[in-house]
Design a protein around this motif. Structure first.
Motif, PDB file in Angstrom:
ATOM      1  N   ILE A  87      22.341  78.805  36.224  1.00  0.00           N
ATOM      2  CA  ILE A  87      21.109  78.026  36.382  1.00  0.00           C
ATOM      3  C   ILE A  87      20.100  78.384  35.295  1.00  0.00           C
ATOM      4  O   ILE A  87      19.395  77.508  34.768  1.00  0.00           O
ATOM      5  N   ALA A  88      20.049  79.654  34.921  1.00  0.00           N
ATOM      6  CA  ALA A  88      19.160  80.053  33.824  1.00  0.00           C
ATOM      7  C   ALA A  88      19.569  79.359  32.531  1.00  0.00           C
ATOM      8  O   ALA A  88      18.709  78.897  31.761  1.00  0.00           O
ATOM      9  N   ASN A  89      20.875  79.262  32.294  1.00  0.00           N
ATOM     10  CA  ASN A  89      21.380  78.562  31.110  1.00  0.00           C
ATOM     11  C   ASN A  89      21.011  77.082  31.161  1.00  0.00           C
ATOM     12  O   ASN A  89      20.578  76.491  30.163  1.00  0.00           O
ATOM     13  N   ILE A  90      21.169  76.482  32.332  1.00  0.00           N
ATOM     14  CA  ILE A  90      20.806  75.070  32.505  1.00  0.00           C
ATOM     15  C   ILE A  90      19.325  74.858  32.211  1.00  0.00           C
ATOM     16  O   ILE A  90      18.936  73.920  31.501  1.00  0.00           O
ATOM     17  N   ASN A  91      18.493  75.738  32.750  1.00  0.00           N
ATOM     18  CA  ASN A  91      17.044  75.570  32.607  1.00  0.00           C
ATOM     19  C   ASN A  91      16.551  75.794  31.179  1.00  0.00           C
ATOM     20  O   ASN A  91      15.445  75.376  30.828  1.00  0.00           O
ATOM     21  N   GLU A  92      17.363  76.446  30.359  1.00  0.00           N
ATOM     22  CA  GLU A  92      16.987  76.652  28.957  1.00  0.00           C
ATOM     23  C   GLU A  92      17.217  75.405  28.103  1.00  0.00           C
ATOM     24  O   GLU A  92      16.767  75.338  26.959  1.00  0.00           O
ATOM     25  N   THR A  93      17.920  74.425  28.648  1.00  0.00           N
ATOM     26  CA  THR A  93      18.286  73.237  27.875  1.00  0.00           C
ATOM     27  C   THR A  93      17.053  72.432  27.481  1.00  0.00           C
ATOM     28  O   THR A  93      16.196  72.132  28.316  1.00  0.00           O
ATOM     29  N   THR A  94      16.990  72.066  26.221  1.00  0.00           N
ATOM     30  CA  THR A  94      15.872  71.283  25.703  1.00  0.00           C
ATOM     31  C   THR A  94      16.350  69.900  25.275  1.00  0.00           C
ATOM     32  O   THR A  94      17.561  69.644  25.166  1.00  0.00           O
ATOM     33  N   LEU A  95      15.404  69.018  25.014  1.00  0.00           N
ATOM     34  CA  LEU A  95      15.735  67.697  24.489  1.00  0.00           C
ATOM     35  C   LEU A  95      16.513  67.821  23.185  1.00  0.00           C
ATOM     36  O   LEU A  95      17.491  67.089  22.953  1.00  0.00           O
ATOM     37  N   GLU A  96      16.107  68.754  22.354  1.00  0.00           N
ATOM     38  CA  GLU A  96      16.789  68.952  21.073  1.00  0.00           C
ATOM     39  C   GLU A  96      18.235  69.393  21.286  1.00  0.00           C
ATOM     40  O   GLU A  96      19.138  68.972  20.546  1.00  0.00           O
ATOM     41  N   ASP A  97      18.469  70.250  22.292  1.00  0.00           N
ATOM     42  CA  ASP A  97      19.839  70.665  22.613  1.00  0.00           C
ATOM     43  C   ASP A  97      20.691  69.457  22.993  1.00  0.00           C
ATOM     44  O   ASP A  97      21.836  69.315  22.543  1.00  0.00           O
ATOM     45  N   ILE A  98      20.131  68.609  23.843  1.00  0.00           N
ATOM     46  CA  ILE A  98      20.865  67.428  24.316  1.00  0.00           C
ATOM     47  C   ILE A  98      21.237  66.524  23.147  1.00  0.00           C
ATOM     48  O   ILE A  98      22.391  66.086  23.014  1.00  0.00           O
ATOM     49  N   MET A  99      20.281  66.250  22.282  1.00  0.00           N
ATOM     50  CA  MET A  99      20.533  65.371  21.139  1.00  0.00           C
ATOM     51  C   MET A  99      21.538  66.001  20.175  1.00  0.00           C
ATOM     52  O   MET A  99      22.432  65.317  19.650  1.00  0.00           O
ATOM     53  N   ARG A 100      21.426  67.306  19.954  1.00  0.00           N
ATOM     54  CA  ARG A 100      22.336  68.003  19.031  1.00  0.00           C
ATOM     55  C   ARG A 100      23.774  67.966  19.544  1.00  0.00           C
ATOM     56  O   ARG A 100      24.711  67.668  18.787  1.00  0.00           O
ATOM     57  N   ILE A 101      23.952  68.264  20.821  1.00  0.00           N
ATOM     58  CA  ILE A 101      25.302  68.315  21.394  1.00  0.00           C
ATOM     59  C   ILE A 101      25.927  66.928  21.446  1.00  0.00           C
ATOM     60  O   ILE A 101      27.088  66.725  21.063  1.00  0.00           O
ATOM     61  N   MET A 102      25.160  65.942  21.905  1.00  0.00           N
ATOM     62  CA  MET A 102      25.707  64.594  22.038  1.00  0.00           C
ATOM     63  C   MET A 102      25.977  63.941  20.683  1.00  0.00           C
ATOM     64  O   MET A 102      26.808  63.029  20.580  1.00  0.00           O
ATOM     65  N   ALA A 103      25.303  64.402  19.635  1.00  0.00           N
ATOM     66  CA  ALA A 103      25.551  63.860  18.294  1.00  0.00           C
ATOM     67  C   ALA A 103      26.978  64.143  17.834  1.00  0.00           C
ATOM     68  O   ALA A 103      27.528  63.409  16.999  1.00  0.00           O
ATOM     69  N   ASN A 104      27.597  65.186  18.386  1.00  0.00           N
ATOM     70  CA  ASN A 104      28.955  65.570  17.984  1.00  0.00           C
ATOM     71  C   ASN A 104      30.035  64.989  18.894  1.00  0.00           C
ATOM     72  O   ASN A 104      31.228  65.158  18.623  1.00  0.00           O
ATOM     73  N   VAL A 105      29.630  64.339  19.983  1.00  0.00           N
ATOM     74  CA  VAL A 105      30.597  63.781  20.928  1.00  0.00           C
ATOM     75  C   VAL A 105      31.136  62.463  20.375  1.00  0.00           C
ATOM     76  O   VAL A 105      30.376  61.615  19.914  1.00  0.00           O
ATOM     77  N   GLU A 106      32.474  62.296  20.420  1.00  0.00           N
ATOM     78  CA  GLU A 106      33.113  61.121  19.825  1.00  0.00           C
ATOM     79  C   GLU A 106      33.931  60.361  20.868  1.00  0.00           C
ATOM     80  O   GLU A 106      34.647  60.971  21.672  1.00  0.00           O
ATOM     81  N   LEU A 107      33.863  59.045  20.811  1.00  0.00           N
ATOM     82  CA  LEU A 107      34.694  58.203  21.661  1.00  0.00           C
ATOM     83  C   LEU A 107      36.124  58.215  21.127  1.00  0.00           C
ATOM     84  O   LEU A 107      36.367  57.865  19.971  1.00  0.00           O
ATOM     85  N   VAL A 108      37.066  58.631  21.968  1.00  0.00           N
ATOM     86  CA  VAL A 108      38.470  58.689  21.563  1.00  0.00           C
ATOM     87  C   VAL A 108      39.196  57.412  21.965  1.00  0.00           C
ATOM     88  O   VAL A 108      39.909  56.808  21.168  1.00  0.00           O
TER      89      VAL A 108
END
Length: 411
Positions: free
Chosen positions: A379-400
C-alpha cells in the motif's frame, strides 16, 4: 521443500495447501491438468469415493480438493485440505495430523490394478472431466476469446500455454503414463506447503517429516512478454449472439519490478474499476457494452482488455479502447481518480487478508517470488504513485494483439 505455517486464530478452519511447482513445459501441461482432477479420486487407504466421503464426514466435514494453476514460467498442482480448528472439538487435537496423513495417502499411495497401473476407469473419468472443463471454456465465447488472444500474443512464451488448447494431449494420456507423471511430480517437482489457521508451531517438524521430496527449487517464475510483432489483428467467426473483443498489451513490467504496483494504479484508471475510463466511455457514455474490464497478467508482464459488443459496434469499440489508453498515457483524465483507485486497491488488499483463502494466495505469492512484502509495504508503494509515474509506465506499454470473435458462419 518450502514450508510456511501462519498462525491465525480468527478463523474456525485450518487450510493445508501442498503445491508441486515445476517449469512450464508444453509437453507436461496436459498431464498436470489431468493429475489435478485424478489426485483426489482414490488411493490405497480410500479405494472408493464413498469410503473417502465417509471419512471426511467423520472428520467433522473436512474437505479435500486439487487444482491446476499457472504462474508465469511455472505450473502448479495443488492438493488442499480444509478442516475445522480442533480447539472447537473436545478430544480431537490430532485432527490436523489426520488430514495430513490423508493427503500423504493420495500423494504417495496410489491404488493400482494387477498390472501395476492406475485403475483405467478412474483415469478415463478424470480425462472426461478435464475435457469437459476445457470444452465449457471453448463453448463460452468470452472465455474463448480471452484465452485465444493470450495464446496468440504469447507465442514463444509461457503465456501461450492456455489450457483450452491441449485436447489431443489430454486424450492421449493412459493409466501408465499418468502414474509415471504423478510419481515424477511427487518425487521431483519443488514442493511448497502452506498451513494457515490456529496451528501450534510445534507441528512444523511433523509437517516437514510428512511432506518431503527431492525436488529442486524452480527458478524465478515471473517474466515479461516481449513479442516481436505488435498491433496484430485476428478474428474468427461463430454462431453467437454478440461479438467478443480481447486485446493483449505487453507492459514490460513484471510483478517483481519496482514499478508493478504503479502499473496496477495505471491499469485501474484505464479499465479495472467502475470509475475507469473504459467503463465510463464504453459503457456509460456510448452504451456499447454492459461490462468492460482491463486486468493484469502479473507473472507474464501483460495487460488485457475484454468486452462483448454488438457486431456493428466492433470497430467503434476498439477505437474507443485505444483512445482511452492514449488518454492514460497523456495524463488526460481527472487526476482525482488517482487517489480513488489507490484507495480501492488498498481496500482490496485489506479485504483479501480478512479471508482464509486470500491469506493463502497472498502468502503463496510471497513464497514463489521470494518476497516478504506485507500488505502495508504494498500500500505504501501504491500511495507513492504519481501522475508522472503513470504516464511514464504506460508510455512503454504496447498493444500486441486484438482478437475478435465475430458473429457469423465459421466457414
Amino acid at each position: 521443500m518450502n514450508l510456511k505455517v501462519i498462525n491465525e486464530t480468527k478463523f474456525k478452519n485450518i487450510i493445508i495447501s501442498v503445491r508441486f511447482r515445476s517449469p512450464m513445459k508444453k509437453e507436461t501441461v496436459a498431464q498436470k491438468m489431468v493429475i489435478s482432477d485424478y489426485l483426489t479420486n482414490v488411493c490405497q487407504p480410500y479405494p472408493t469415493k464413498a469410503i473417502l466421503v465417509d471419512r471426511l464426514n467423520a472428520m467433522y466435514g473436512a474437505s479435500l480438493s486439487s487444482n491446476y494453476m499457472t504462474y508465469g514460467n511455472s505450473q502448479v498442482v495443488e492438493l488442499r485440505a480444509r478442516i475445522i480448528d480442533p480447539s472447537y472439538i473436545d478430544g480431537k487435537q490430532d485432527l490436523l495430523m489426520e488430514a495430513i496423513e490423508m493427503m500423504k495417502a493420495f500423494l504417495f499411495e496410489p491404488l493400482l490394478d494387477g498390472d501395476g497401473n492406475l485403475l483405467k476407469n478412474y483415469v478415463d473419468e478424470s480425462i472426461r472431466m478435464t475435457l469437459s472443463k476445457t470444452t465449457r471454456m471453448i463453448d463460452e465465447p468470452s472465455q474463448y476469446a480471452a484465452s485465444k488472444a493470450l495464446h496468440d500474443a504469447g507465442k514463444g512464451f509461457a503465456l501461450e500455454n492456455q489450457v483450452l488448447f491441449f485436447e489431443d494431449a489430454v486424450k492421449a494420456i493412459t493409466p501408465a503414463s499418468l502414474l509415471n507423471a504423478i510419481q515424477t511430480m511427487v518425487r521431483e517437482d519443488y514442493m511448497e506447503v502452506v498451513v494457515i489457521g490456529n496451528v501450534d508451531p510445534i507441528v512444523n517438524a511433523q509437517i516437514k517429516d510428512a511432506f518431503n521430496n527431492t525436488g529442486e527449487l524452480v527458478p524465478a517464475v515471473s517474466y515479461t512478454l516481449e513479442a516481436k510483432q505488435t498491433d496484430v489483428y485476428q478474428e474468427e467467426y461463430r454462431d453467437i449472439s454478440q461479438a467478443y473483443i480481447s486485446m493483449v498489451y505487453q507492459s514490460h513490467v513484471s510483478n517483481v519490478d519496482e514499478d508493478y504496483w504503479k502499473l496496477a494504479v495505471a491499469n485501474a484508471i484505464f479499465g479495472q474499476t467502475p470509475s475507469s475510463l473504459l467503463f465510463r466511455e464504453v459503457r456509460e457514455k456510448h452504451s456499447l457494452a454492459y461490462s468492460i474490464h482491463s486486468g493484469l497478467q502479473p507473472y507474464d508482464g501483460a495487460l488485457c482488455v475484454n468486452v462483448g459488443v454488438n457486431e456493428e459496434n466492433i470497430e467503434k469499440t476498439i477505437a474507443l479502447i485505444k483512445e482511452q489508453f492514449t488518454r492514460v498515457q497523456n495524463g488526460d483524465f481527472d487526476h482525482d481518480t488517482i487517489q480513488v483507485v489507490k484507495d480501492m486497491l488498498a481496500n482490496s488488499l485489506y479485504t483479501q487478508m480478512d479471508d482464509l483463502h486470500g491469506i493463502l494466495n497472498f502468502s503463496y505469492r510471497n513464497m514463489i517470488l521470494a518476497n516478504d512484502a506485507t500488505v502495508e509495504d504494498i500500500i505504501a508503494n501504491i500511495n507513492e504513485t504519481t501522475l508522472e509515474d503513470i504516464m511514464r509506465i504506460m508510455a512503454n506499454v504496447e498493444l500486441v494483439e486484438t482478437f475478435v470473435l465475430r458473429k457469423g458462419d465459421d466457414k
